[in-house]
Design a protein around this motif. Structure first.
Motif, mmCIF file in Angstrom:
data_model
loop_
_atom_site.group_PDB
_atom_site.id
_atom_site.type_symbol
_atom_site.label_atom_id
_atom_site.label_comp_id
_atom_site.label_asym_id
_atom_site.label_seq_id
_atom_site.Cartn_x
_atom_site.Cartn_y
_atom_site.Cartn_z
ATOM 1 N N THR A 126 -49.195 34.558 -7.341
ATOM 2 C CA THR A 126 -48.610 33.285 -6.924
ATOM 3 C C THR A 126 -48.391 32.361 -8.123
ATOM 4 O O THR A 126 -47.316 31.767 -8.280
ATOM 5 N N VAL B 110 -36.311 32.850 2.334
ATOM 6 C CA VAL B 110 -36.903 33.838 1.431
ATOM 7 C C VAL B 110 -38.348 33.473 1.127
ATOM 8 O O VAL B 110 -39.237 34.326 1.082
ATOM 9 N N ASN B 111 -38.603 32.174 0.931
ATOM 10 C CA ASN B 111 -39.972 31.730 0.682
ATOM 11 C C ASN B 111 -40.871 32.014 1.888
ATOM 12 O O ASN B 111 -42.034 32.407 1.737
ATOM 13 N N ASP C 198 -47.652 41.016 -6.255
ATOM 14 C CA ASP C 198 -48.705 41.099 -5.235
ATOM 15 C C ASP C 198 -49.258 42.510 -5.064
ATOM 16 O O ASP C 198 -50.473 42.725 -5.200
ATOM 17 N N GLY D 77 -45.517 33.459 -10.461
ATOM 18 C CA GLY D 77 -44.240 33.111 -9.850
ATOM 19 C C GLY D 77 -43.944 31.628 -9.983
ATOM 20 O O GLY D 77 -42.805 31.221 -10.285
ATOM 21 N N CYS E 267 -40.372 33.462 -5.823
ATOM 22 C CA CYS E 267 -40.702 34.295 -4.654
ATOM 23 C C CYS E 267 -40.632 35.778 -4.979
ATOM 24 O O CYS E 267 -41.542 36.554 -4.629
ATOM 25 N N ILE E 268 -39.570 36.198 -5.639
ATOM 26 C CA ILE E 268 -39.387 37.625 -5.950
ATOM 27 C C ILE E 268 -40.468 38.105 -6.912
ATOM 28 O O ILE E 268 -41.013 39.205 -6.762
ATOM 29 N N ASN F 151 -43.426 36.948 -7.171
ATOM 30 C CA ASN F 151 -44.654 37.014 -6.371
ATOM 31 C C ASN F 151 -44.716 38.284 -5.538
ATOM 32 O O ASN F 151 -45.752 38.963 -5.466
ATOM 33 N N ILE F 152 -43.603 38.609 -4.899
ATOM 34 C CA ILE F 152 -43.541 39.798 -4.045
ATOM 35 C C ILE F 152 -43.759 41.066 -4.868
ATOM 36 O O ILE F 152 -44.417 42.017 -4.414
ATOM 37 N N ASP G 242 -46.906 38.330 1.770
ATOM 38 C CA ASP G 242 -48.160 38.048 1.073
ATOM 39 C C ASP G 242 -49.348 38.285 1.994
ATOM 40 O O ASP G 242 -50.362 38.866 1.591
ATOM 41 N N TYR H 251 -41.634 35.640 1.917
ATOM 42 C CA TYR H 251 -42.665 35.936 0.918
ATOM 43 C C TYR H 251 -44.051 35.660 1.491
ATOM 44 O O TYR H 251 -44.981 36.452 1.324
ATOM 45 N N ASN H 252 -44.197 34.507 2.147
ATOM 46 C CA ASN H 252 -45.495 34.140 2.711
ATOM 47 C C ASN H 252 -45.973 35.171 3.730
ATOM 48 O O ASN H 252 -47.165 35.485 3.814
#
Length: 310
Positions: free
Chosen positions: A202, A32-33, A184, A205, A177-178, A180-181, A40, A36-37
């Motif tokens: 970021t 998942v991380n 963003d 999160g 992560c969530i 952040n998503i 992003d 996210y990257n």
């Protein structure tokens, strides 16, 4: 045997069941991380452009240095904790965790100050160009502010897994992560904050992840942390860092690789029709995709480590 140790599933459940229980949450959190990257980079590419993507790749070595130190402390402490729990030495395990907390806070604050002061020279060192430097400074100056929270996230997750709570560790990473998503696209497209928006998303999160992990650290299942355990003890710190050295080296090596690749792309990319910035951006995106592929194997390896240590 101490009652707390007996309650630790690492000492009671079958190894095969433990491997599934520990590996799956670890795989999920790392994958998942990685997703996210990737997402992003999509948001930054669409909202800022390739210079924004290149800028994040310039700052990546700084965050990798922090992650390497966080992994050294976290994995080293998790090893120290599991080894002592396996021997029934709960007091020693608690002292190791307390020292890790003090070490994490101290190092992260030191790096925050150091990198803020020398951010521009570091950006040049890691391959910044005239075109992407303003974006890198804008993005990096905010990202560095979140270093204490990011280091808590990197270090405490392993310790919580060693406490017999792999799902709790996974939830903390998912929260970050969530968050952040979600933030963003809001910060980049709605608020029009550009790379600043991506950086603030970021950090927020990371803060939520850190708050969750700190709350979890206050309620250990196998040990009880007291104030005296947080007084740094050189023999304990030395043992923790020794046990975590392999994690540090494997992660820190990526900093050297990224620095060499970035500077090579700047030098030779400038000779191509694409210029220096587009190859830098392409490398950053490719590296994010590769993290998804390697995340599964890394998740398995990370997940089963507490079992072997115990």
């Amino acid at each position: 045997m101490n009652e707390q140790v007996a309650a630790n599933p690492l000492g009671t459940e079958r190894v095969g069941k433990l491997m599934i229980r520990y590996a799956i949450p670890s795989i999920i959190s790392i994958v998942v991380n990685s997703l996210y990257n990737m997402v992003d980079q999509v948001f930054i590419g669409q909202g800022v452009g390739y210079l924004g993507n290149a800028a994040t790749n310039i700052i990546l070595p700084l965050t990798s240095i922090l992650l390497a130190l966080g992994m050294m402390i976290g994995d080293g402490t998790a090893s120290y904790m599991s080894l002592n729990l396996g021997k029934g030495c709960n007091e020693d395990a608690a002292q190791g965790v307390g020292n890790a907390v003090a070490l994490t806070v101290g190092i992260s604050v030191f790096l925050l100050v150091l990198f803020e002061l020398f951010l521009e020279p570091l950006c040049h060192l890691f391959g910044a160009t005239e075109g992407n430097l303003p974006y890198a400074l804008e993005y990096g100056s905010i990202i560095v502010l979140g270093f204490p929270f990011a280091m808590i996230d990197g270090a405490f997750g392993s310790i919580i897994r060693a406490d017999g709570r792999p799902k709790v560790s996974m939830v903390g990473l998912l929260i970050g992560c969530i968050t952040n998503i979600i933030l963003d696209p809001i910060f980049i497209f709605v608020c029009h904050w550009g790379v600043k928006g991506a950086a603030w998303a970021t950090i927020i999160g990371q803060i939520l992840n850190a708050v969750y992990f700190v709350a979890c650290m206050l309620r250990f299942k196998t040990i009880e942390i007291k104030k005296r355990h947080m007084i740094p003890t050189w023999s304990v710190i030395k043992r923790i860092l020794t046990l975590g050295t392999s994690s540090f080296i494997s992660q820190a090596a990526s900093v050297f690789v990224i620095a060499v690749m970035n500077n090579s792309l700047v030098k030779y990319g400038a000779m191509s029709k694409y210029g220096a910035d587009i190859p830098l951006a392409a490398l950053g995106i490719t590296m994010k995709v590769s993290q998804l592929i390697t995340g599964i194997a890394l998740g398995i390896a990370t997940g089963i480590q507490p079992i072997f240590r115990f």
